[in-house]
Design a protein around this motif. Structure first.
Motif, PDB file in Angstrom:
ATOM      1  N   GLY A   1       0.229  -0.118  -2.514  1.00 40.04           N
ATOM      2  CA  GLY A   1      -0.016   1.019  -2.642  1.00 40.04           C
ATOM      3  C   GLY A   1       0.180   2.082  -4.053  1.00 40.04           C
ATOM      4  O   GLY A   1      -0.814   2.605  -4.491  1.00 40.04           O
TER       5      GLY A   1
ATOM      6  N   ILE B   1      -0.539  10.250   1.484  1.00 40.27           N
ATOM      7  CA  ILE B   1      -0.452   9.028   1.562  1.00 40.27           C
ATOM      8  C   ILE B   1       1.307   8.954   2.029  1.00 40.27           C
ATOM      9  O   ILE B   1       1.624   7.962   2.844  1.00 40.27           O
TER      10      ILE B   1
ATOM     11  N   THR C   1      -2.760   3.796  -5.760  1.00 42.60           N
ATOM     12  CA  THR C   1      -2.850   5.230  -6.419  1.00 42.60           C
ATOM     13  C   THR C   1      -2.824   5.269  -7.925  1.00 42.60           C
ATOM     14  O   THR C   1      -3.422   6.068  -8.811  1.00 42.60           O
TER      15      THR C   1
END
Length: 76
Positions: free
Chosen positions: A11, A38, A15
């Motif tokens: 993640g 998120i 990002t």
């Protein structure tokens, strides 16, 4: 735990990559909103996971302020 850590690193990488693309590098705040969504999604997934794992509704416990007492086999 290893899977969770790998997902978190993925993640962070996703990002970070999104910040380098034109679609998410806008000055209108879309990147900030994406990160917020998120974070919200991860929080909801964590609450659902904990509720299922411990066989109790954490949302209900937050509303009424009552949780069951820990059993002998529960990890504190």
């Amino acid at each position: 735990m290893v899977v969770l850590l790998l997902l978190m690193v993925g993640g962070i990488a996703l990002t970070g990559w999104m910040q380098t693309t034109d679609a998410y590098w806008a000055s209108n705040g879309s990147r900030k909103r994406t990160k917020h969504w998120i974070a919200i999604a991860l929080h909801v997934v964590g609450v659902v996971h904990a509720s299922l794992r411990h066989h109790e509704s954490l949302v209900l416990a937050m509303i009424n302020g009552r949780k069951r007492a820990p059993a002998g086999g529960d990890i504190l």
